[in-house]
Design a protein around this motif. Structure first.
Motif, PDB file in Angstrom:
ATOM      1  N   CYS A 108       0.848  -1.201   0.000  1.00 54.91           N
ATOM      2  CA  CYS A 108       0.000   0.000   0.000  1.00 54.91           C
ATOM      3  C   CYS A 108       0.874   1.239   0.000  1.00 54.91           C
ATOM      4  N   ARG A 214      -5.618   1.836   9.581  1.00 53.03           N
ATOM      5  CA  ARG A 214      -6.596   0.864   9.100  1.00 53.03           C
ATOM      6  C   ARG A 214      -6.602   0.802   7.575  1.00 53.03           C
ATOM      7  N   LEU A 215      -6.424   1.932   6.914  1.00 52.43           N
ATOM      8  CA  LEU A 215      -6.368   1.914   5.455  1.00 52.43           C
ATOM      9  C   LEU A 215      -5.138   1.145   4.972  1.00 52.43           C
ATOM     10  N   GLU A 217      -3.959  -1.348   6.440  1.00 53.11           N
ATOM     11  CA  GLU A 217      -4.258  -2.761   6.691  1.00 53.11           C
ATOM     12  C   GLU A 217      -5.244  -3.334   5.675  1.00 53.11           C
ATOM     13  N   VAL A 218      -6.234  -2.531   5.247  1.00 51.54           N
ATOM     14  CA  VAL A 218      -7.232  -3.068   4.305  1.00 51.54           C
ATOM     15  C   VAL A 218      -6.814  -2.871   2.848  1.00 51.54           C
ATOM     16  N   ARG A 219      -5.891  -1.925   2.584  1.00 57.38           N
ATOM     17  CA  ARG A 219      -5.257  -1.749   1.271  1.00 57.38           C
ATOM     18  C   ARG A 219      -6.244  -1.569   0.107  1.00 57.38           C
ATOM     19  N   PRO A 220      -7.099  -0.543   0.161  1.00 59.28           N
ATOM     20  CA  PRO A 220      -8.060  -0.357  -0.930  1.00 59.28           C
ATOM     21  C   PRO A 220      -7.432   0.369  -2.125  1.00 59.28           C
ATOM     22  N   LEU A 277     -14.882   1.161   4.340  1.00 64.91           N
ATOM     23  CA  LEU A 277     -13.606   0.491   4.110  1.00 64.91           C
ATOM     24  C   LEU A 277     -12.968  -0.056   5.376  1.00 64.91           C
ATOM     25  N   ILE A 278     -13.013   0.725   6.463  1.00 71.08           N
ATOM     26  CA  ILE A 278     -12.244   0.329   7.657  1.00 71.08           C
ATOM     27  C   ILE A 278     -13.118  -0.138   8.812  1.00 71.08           C
TER      28      ILE A 278
END
Length: 297
Positions: A108, A214-215, A217-220, A277-278
């Motif tokens: 990311c 958190r972003l 971690e979720v890698r959008p 997302l998070i």
């Protein structure tokens, strides 16, 4: 299993300091770059983002799993307009070019833009789909950065964040809420401000860096995301809160130089996409943030 490694640009700045602590507390191996030397910090490198070869060398050395790009000139009233474009646009391009050439696969790349890209003439709650209408060189440089970053999205897992106003202990008094807090802390007799009847979205830096983590971690990849509380407060409310917390009153002098022409009364962001997302995420009430700032030593 090895710790995930993150490289933060601007790590010694206001946001970078809090983000480094947030990521370290959640199992990340944190490295950083910045413009000031610090030989005592073994995971820090002093690098000018405009020196592409030096930047490439650091990226090759660190081989990060993720990158958070915070380094920028963020004070809208900065006197050197050219510096906005050198640092915020060309510096970002140098970073993305260095990351595109790294051997290690990145998970990311989080780029910090700004809600300033929306301008200050669109009333109401702004979503990420609102037209961009930058009103100063800082905002234009961030719009340019966003468009330039699109050229790299097929090569890099880029996420763009657009934070609205946020604050906390350690933020420069060049910014509005720290300026107000500083006047109350020193029990000043008066303060010069602009329009008190504008309503704005304010967040706490501690919540902002949790959202950034958190972003990561979720890698959008490919997403553009507002980071905001979704709540508005007027400057008059801010003053009343500070008076209540500090038990001090000061005289407010309206300085016409601080009043922006055609400024909308209410401006806030939608955090719906961020929460989608998070997941569960919230911002402390502004009064709690002000209490923290006013009580800091």
């Amino acid at each position: 299993m090895a710790q995930p490694k993150v490289l933060i640009t601007g790590i010694k700045g206001f946001t970078g300091t809090y983000l480094a602590a947030e990521l370290e507390a959640n199992g990340w191996d944190v490295w950083g770059v910045g413009s000031q030397p610090d030989e005592a910090d073994l995971r820090y490198r002093c690098v000018d983002l405009l020196h592409a070869s030096d930047l490439r060398a650091v990226v090759e050395e660190v081989q990060p799993d993720a990158v958070v790009h915070l380094a920028a000139i963020a004070f809208v009233g900065h006197s050197d307009a050219d510096a906005f474009y050198r640092t915020n646009l060309l510096g970002t391009r140098n970073l993305l070019a260095a990351l595109a050439g790294v051997r290690h696969k990145l998970q990311c790349v989080l780029l910090a833009s700004s809600a300033n890209v929306y301008g200050n003439t669109t009333e109401g709650v702004l979503t990420e789909d609102f037209p961009l209408n930058p009103a100063n060189d800082y905002a234009v440089s961030k719009v340019g950065m966003e468009f330039m970053a699109r050229l790299w999205m097929e090569q890099l897992p880029i996420v763009i964040v657009r934070p609205f106003n946020y604050t906390g202990v350690g933020q420069s008094e060049n910014f509005l809420l720290p300026k107000i807090v500083a006047h109350f802390r020193k029990r000043a007799e008066s303060i010069q401000l602009g329009n008190l009847n504008v309503w704005r979205d304010f967040s706490d830096v501690r919540a902002v860096v949790r959202a950034y983590r958190r972003l990561l971690e979720v890698r959008p990849a490919g997403a553009t995301v507002n980071v905001c509380s979704g709540r508005t407060h007027s400057l008059r409310e801010v003053l009343h809160m500070a008076e209540h917390i500090s038990s001090h009153c000061l005289q407010v002098q309206i300085n016409p130089a601080f009043v922006r022409a055609n400024e909308v009364l209410s401006l806030s962001g939608s955090s719906a996409r961020l929460r989608d997302l998070i997941g569960d995420w919230d911002v402390p009430p502004l009064e709690e943030t002000l209490r923290w700032m006013l009580g800091a030593r």
